[in-house]
Design an enzyme around this catalytic site. Structure first.
Site, mmCIF file in Angstrom:
data_model
loop_
_atom_site.group_PDB
_atom_site.id
_atom_site.type_symbol
_atom_site.label_atom_id
_atom_site.label_comp_id
_atom_site.label_asym_id
_atom_site.label_seq_id
_atom_site.Cartn_x
_atom_site.Cartn_y
_atom_site.Cartn_z
ATOM 1 N N ARG A 145 119.505 -28.031 -72.941
ATOM 2 C CA ARG A 145 118.167 -28.015 -73.551
ATOM 3 C C ARG A 145 117.049 -28.019 -72.509
ATOM 4 O O ARG A 145 115.905 -27.723 -72.820
ATOM 5 C CB ARG A 145 118.034 -29.216 -74.513
ATOM 6 C CG ARG A 145 118.856 -29.049 -75.791
ATOM 7 C CD ARG A 145 118.998 -30.346 -76.580
ATOM 8 N NE ARG A 145 120.088 -31.182 -76.067
ATOM 9 C CZ ARG A 145 120.462 -32.352 -76.594
ATOM 10 N NH1 ARG A 145 119.811 -32.828 -77.653
ATOM 11 N NH2 ARG A 145 121.457 -33.042 -76.083
ATOM 12 N N TYR A 193 89.915 -27.780 -37.312
ATOM 13 C CA TYR A 193 91.377 -27.930 -37.309
ATOM 14 C C TYR A 193 91.769 -28.715 -36.068
ATOM 15 O O TYR A 193 91.489 -28.293 -34.946
ATOM 16 C CB TYR A 193 92.088 -26.567 -37.300
ATOM 17 C CG TYR A 193 93.577 -26.746 -37.092
ATOM 18 C CD1 TYR A 193 94.342 -27.434 -38.037
ATOM 19 C CD2 TYR A 193 94.214 -26.313 -35.935
ATOM 20 C CE1 TYR A 193 95.678 -27.667 -37.837
ATOM 21 C CE2 TYR A 193 95.567 -26.539 -35.724
ATOM 22 C CZ TYR A 193 96.294 -27.213 -36.683
ATOM 23 O OH TYR A 193 97.627 -27.458 -36.485
ATOM 24 N N ALA A 223 81.260 -30.135 -34.897
ATOM 25 C CA ALA A 223 81.592 -29.358 -36.095
ATOM 26 C C ALA A 223 82.245 -28.034 -35.723
ATOM 27 O O ALA A 223 81.957 -27.449 -34.680
ATOM 28 C CB ALA A 223 80.321 -29.097 -36.899
HETATM 29 C C1 UD1 Z 1 123.961 -39.236 -76.966
HETATM 30 C C2 UD1 Z 1 124.737 -40.004 -78.044
HETATM 31 C C3 UD1 Z 1 123.792 -40.355 -79.185
HETATM 32 C C4 UD1 Z 1 122.629 -41.159 -78.647
HETATM 33 C C5 UD1 Z 1 121.922 -40.435 -77.490
HETATM 34 C C6 UD1 Z 1 120.921 -41.342 -76.831
HETATM 35 C C7 UD1 Z 1 127.083 -39.287 -78.084
HETATM 36 C C8 UD1 Z 1 128.085 -38.424 -78.735
HETATM 37 N N1 UD1 Z 1 125.837 -39.200 -78.529
HETATM 38 O O1 UD1 Z 1 123.494 -38.020 -77.552
HETATM 39 O O2 UD1 Z 1 124.499 -41.137 -80.163
HETATM 40 O O3 UD1 Z 1 121.708 -41.413 -79.713
HETATM 41 O O4 UD1 Z 1 122.884 -40.030 -76.485
HETATM 42 O O5 UD1 Z 1 120.176 -40.688 -75.843
HETATM 43 O O6 UD1 Z 1 127.436 -40.043 -77.204
HETATM 44 N N2 UD1 Z 1 127.626 -36.310 -70.636
HETATM 45 C C9 UD1 Z 1 128.687 -36.225 -69.785
HETATM 46 N N3 UD1 Z 1 129.762 -35.460 -70.141
HETATM 47 C C10 UD1 Z 1 129.822 -34.793 -71.314
HETATM 48 C C11 UD1 Z 1 128.710 -34.879 -72.192
HETATM 49 C C12 UD1 Z 1 127.628 -35.651 -71.822
HETATM 50 O O7 UD1 Z 1 128.690 -36.825 -68.707
HETATM 51 O O8 UD1 Z 1 130.856 -34.134 -71.560
HETATM 52 C C13 UD1 Z 1 126.480 -37.125 -70.233
HETATM 53 C C14 UD1 Z 1 125.179 -36.355 -70.102
HETATM 54 O O9 UD1 Z 1 124.985 -35.915 -68.758
HETATM 55 C C15 UD1 Z 1 124.137 -37.387 -70.500
HETATM 56 C C16 UD1 Z 1 124.892 -38.314 -71.437
HETATM 57 O O10 UD1 Z 1 126.274 -38.083 -71.225
HETATM 58 O O11 UD1 Z 1 123.674 -38.140 -69.393
HETATM 59 C C17 UD1 Z 1 124.537 -38.070 -72.903
HETATM 60 O O12 UD1 Z 1 124.820 -36.719 -73.243
HETATM 61 P P1 UD1 Z 1 123.816 -35.887 -74.144
HETATM 62 O O13 UD1 Z 1 124.395 -34.528 -74.308
HETATM 63 O O14 UD1 Z 1 122.463 -36.012 -73.657
HETATM 64 O O15 UD1 Z 1 123.982 -36.648 -75.542
HETATM 65 P P2 UD1 Z 1 122.879 -36.804 -76.668
HETATM 66 O O16 UD1 Z 1 122.901 -35.601 -77.519
HETATM 67 O O17 UD1 Z 1 121.590 -37.198 -76.086
HETATM 68 MG MG MG Z 2 120.819 -37.213 -74.207
#
Ligand code: UD1
Ligand code: MG
Length: 505
Positions: free
Chosen positions: A22, A379, A393
Site C-alpha cells: 500500500r 562564499y 562584502a
Molecule cells: C495487522 C493485523 C490486524 C491489526 C493491524 C494493526 C494480522 C493478520 N492483522 O494488520 O489485526 O489490526 O496489524 O496495525 O496480524 N508482516 C511480516 N510478514 C508477513 C506479513 C506481515 O513480517 O508475512 C509484518 C509487516 O511488515 C508489518 C506487520 O507484519 O510490520 C503487520 O502486517 P500488515 O500487512 O501491515 O498487517 P495489517 O493489515 O496492518
Molecule cells: Mg499494518
C-alpha cells in the site's frame, strides 16, 4: 533510555518482513521515516528500551534493504538484534513462527510488535507485559478503541466480556465491523502457548495467510486464559500502511517532540509549522519562530533564537546565538553568534563566539574565530579565520582549481575590502588589509595592505560618442550641464548644502 529493569524472561519479536504494497514504494515500508528515523528504528528502539533478553527482527521482503538497516540500528542501540528471515510472506502468524525459530530455546513472555506502529512507546508495551503477567494470561492483545476502525482486526468478546477471537476487517461480518475495539498488532504470549498455537494456524481466510491473530481463538479453545489490555492512547498505536497514515503518524510524533521542547522551557511560536526530530535537544528560553525544522543530532543551547524558516541538521547552536532564515548542516554556531538571513552553512563550518555569517553567505569547512564576521554576499570555503577579523562584502574564497581544493588562512584583526578574491592556497597575516576588488594570489604579510589591478582609467565622453541618443547618453548630458550650472553658481559665492557633505568616512 532504558525504561525498566532487565526482564530476563522476555523476548520481543518485531515483524518487518511484509511487502507493504500500500506504500507503492521502491523502499521497504518499515524503512520510511518519521521524526528523522525509520519506522523500523522506532520499533527496535521501543523494544530495546524494554531491555529484553532477546530482540528478533523478522525480515523478508526487500531484505537486501532491511537486513543492513537492522544491523545499523542494532549498532546504534548498542545491543544485539537477531535477524530471522521469512523468505515468503505467508502472513503475520508465519512471520512470528520464523522469529521464534531464531530463539528456539527461549521460554518466557514473547512480545510481538509490528514495525509499522512507530509511535508505540516502551512504557505502553511494559504495561501490556505487566497486565499479561498479573492476570496470569497466556495471550494478551494490546487493543485500542477507534472511532474509525476500518482496516484493523476487530476484538470479538462474548457476553461476559471475555476476548474470544480477533477477526480481520476483510473477514469480518457487518456486525463485527461495527466493533470499535481493534487489534493494535502488539501482543504478549506465553512462549509455549504461542508455539503450540502457531502449529495449528491455517490460511482459511480472505488473504490466504497465516494470521497471528488466530492464536487468540486457538489458545482459548485449548483452555488458556486470553485477554485484552486496552491502551489509553489510541494515537500511539496508529498502524502505517500507506503514505497518508505515514504523514498522520509523523504529525503526531512531531506534536510530541514540540510539546516536550515547550515543557522543557522553549518557546515555540507555531507548533504546527515547527518540526523537531527525535534526536534533537533544546535548552531553556530558546525561542523558535515559525517554519523551523530541526533534524538529526541538532542541539540548541539556552537563549538561542531560531527561525523563522530555518532548517538545521546535525548542528550545534551555542547559547544566545541568533539563526534566521538559514539552512545548516553538520556545523557549529558559537555562543552569541549571528547567522542569516538567507545563509547556507555546509558541513564543517565552525563559527566562533560572537561571530557572524550574514545575508547570502555560503560557508563550508570554515573555522571562523571568535568575533570574526563574514557579513554579506560571500562564499567562504576551506578556510581558517582568526579572531575579530572582517571579510568585506561580496568576497570569494576561491578554493577549487578545477581538480583540487585548497585552503586559505586569514589571521586575526584582518580587514579585507569588498570583492576580495582569495586564490587558495594563500595566507593573510594578522592585522592585514586588502583594498576593494583585490585578487589575493600571494601571501599578505601581517599589517600589509594588499591591492591588485591597474590604476583606474576614465575615457571621458565615451557614452555620448559611442552610444548617442540612448537614455544613458541623455542622462550624462543632463548631469554634465547641471554640474556646469552649479559651478557657475558656486563662483557667485553660494555655500554648499550641509547635507551634501558625506560625513560617513
Ligand atoms: C495487522 C493485523 C490486524 C491489526 C493491524 C494493526 C494480522 C493478520 N492483522 O494488520 O489485526 O489490526 O496489524 O496495525 O496480524 N508482516 C511480516 N510478514 C508477513 C506479513 C506481515 O513480517 O508475512 C509484518 C509487516 O511488515 C508489518 C506487520 O507484519 O510490520 C503487520 O502486517 P500488515 O500487512 O501491515 O498487517 P495489517 O493489515 O496492518
Ligand atoms: Mg499494518
Amino acid at each position: 533510555m532504558n525504561l525498566v529493569q532487565t526482564h530476563p524472561s522476555s523476548a520481543v519479536v518485531v515483524l518487518a518482513a511484509g511487502a507493504g504494497t500500500r506504500m507503492k514504494s521502491a523502499t521497504q515500508k518499515t524503512l520510511h521515516a518519521i521524526g528523522g528515523r525509520s519506522m523500523l528504528h522506532h520499533s527496535l528502539q521501543a523494544a530495546a528500551d524494554l531491555n529484553p533478553e532477546h530482540i528478533v527482527a523478522v525480515v523478508g521482503h526487500q531484505r537486501d534493504q532491511v537486513g543492513p538497516a537492522v544491523d545499523a540500528i542494532a549498532s546504534d542501540l548498542q545491543r544485539e538484534v537477531v535477524q530471522a528471515i521469512q523468505a515468503e510472506q505467508n502472513g503475520t502468524g508465519h512471520a512470528v513462527g520464523c522469529g521464534l525459530a531464531a530463539i528456539e530455546d527461549f521460554e518466557g513472555t514473547v512480545i510481538v510488535t509490528n514495525a509499522d506502529v512507530p509511535l508505540l512507546r516502551a512504557g505502553t508495551i511494559d504495561k501490556l507485559r505487566t497486565a499479561h503477567v498479573d492476570n496470569g494470561n497466556a495471550v494478551t492483545v494490546l487493543s485500542i478503541k477507534l472511532a474509525d476502525p476500518t482496516g484493523y482486526g476487530r476484538i470479538v468478546r462474548n457476553d461476559a466480556g471475555e476476548v474470544t477471537a480477533i477477526v480481520e476487517h476483510k473477514d469480518a461480518s457487518d456486525a463485527q465491523r461495527d466493533i470499535d475495539e481493534v487489534n493494535s498488532g502488539v501482543f504478549a504470549f506465553d512462549s509455549q502457548v504461542l508455539r503450540d498455537g502457531l502449529g495449528k494456524l491455517d490460511s482459511n481466510n480472505s488473504q490466504g495467510e497465516l494470521y497471528i491473530t488466530d492464536v487468540v481463538e486457538i489458545a482459548r479453545a485449548a483452555g488458556h486464559r486470553v485477554g485484552a489490555f486496552v491502551a489509553e492512547d489510541a494515537n500511539e498505536l496508529q498502524g502505517v500502511n500507506d503514505r497518508v497514515q505515514l504523514a498522520a503518524a509523523g504529525a503526531e510524533l512531531n506534536a510530541r517532540m514540540v510539546e516536550q521542547a515547550m515543557r522543557n522551557g522553549a518557546t515555540i511560536i507555531d507548533p504546527a509549522s515547527t518540526w523537531i526530530g527525535v534526536d534533537v535537544t533544546i535548552g531553556r528560553d530558546v525561542l523558535i519562530h515559525p517554519g523551523t525544522q530541526l533534524w538529526g543530532a541538532t542541539h540548541i543551547d539556552d537563549d538561542a533564537v531560531i527561525g523563522p524558516d530555518t532548517t538545521l541538521t546535525d548542528m550545534k547552536v551555542g547559547r544566545g546565538a541568533k539563526v534566521i532564515r538559514t539552512h545548516g548542516e553538520r556545523s557549529v554556531i558559537g555562543p552569541d553568534a549571528n547567522v542569516g538571513p538567507f545563509t547556507f552553512i555546509r558541513p564543517g563550518t565552525d563559527l566562533g563566539e560572537g561571530g557572524k555569517l550574514g545575508g547570502f553567505v555560503e560557508a563550508k569547512n570554515a573555522q571562523i574565530g571568535r568575533g570574526s564576521k563574514v557579513p554579506h554576499l560571500t562564499y567562504i570555503g576551506d578556510a581558517t579565520v582568526g579572531e575579530e577579523s572582517n571579510i568585506g562584502a561580496s568576497s570569494v574564497f576561491v578554493n577549487y582549481d578545477g581538480v583540487n581544493k585548497h585552503h586559505t588562512n586569514i589571521g586575526s584583526h584582518v580587514r579585507t575590502g569588498s570583492d576580495t578574491m582569495f586564490i587558495a592556497p594563500v595566507n593573510v597575516g594578522d592585522g592585514a588589509y586588502s583594498g576593494a576588488g583585490t585578487i589575493i594570489k600571494d601571501d599578505v604579510p601581517p599589517g600589509a595592505l594588499a591591492v591588485s589591478g591597474g590604476k583606474q582609467r576614465n575615457i571621458e565622453g565615451w557614452v555620448q560618442k559611442k552610444r548617442p541618443g540612448t537614455p544613458a547618453a541623455d542622462a550624462a548630458d543632463a548631469a554634465q550641464s547641471s554640474s556646469a550650472n552649479e559651478q557657475a553658481a558656486g563662483a557667485d559665492g553660494a555655500k554648499p548644502d550641509d547635507d551634501s557633505v558625506n560625513s560617513d568616512v
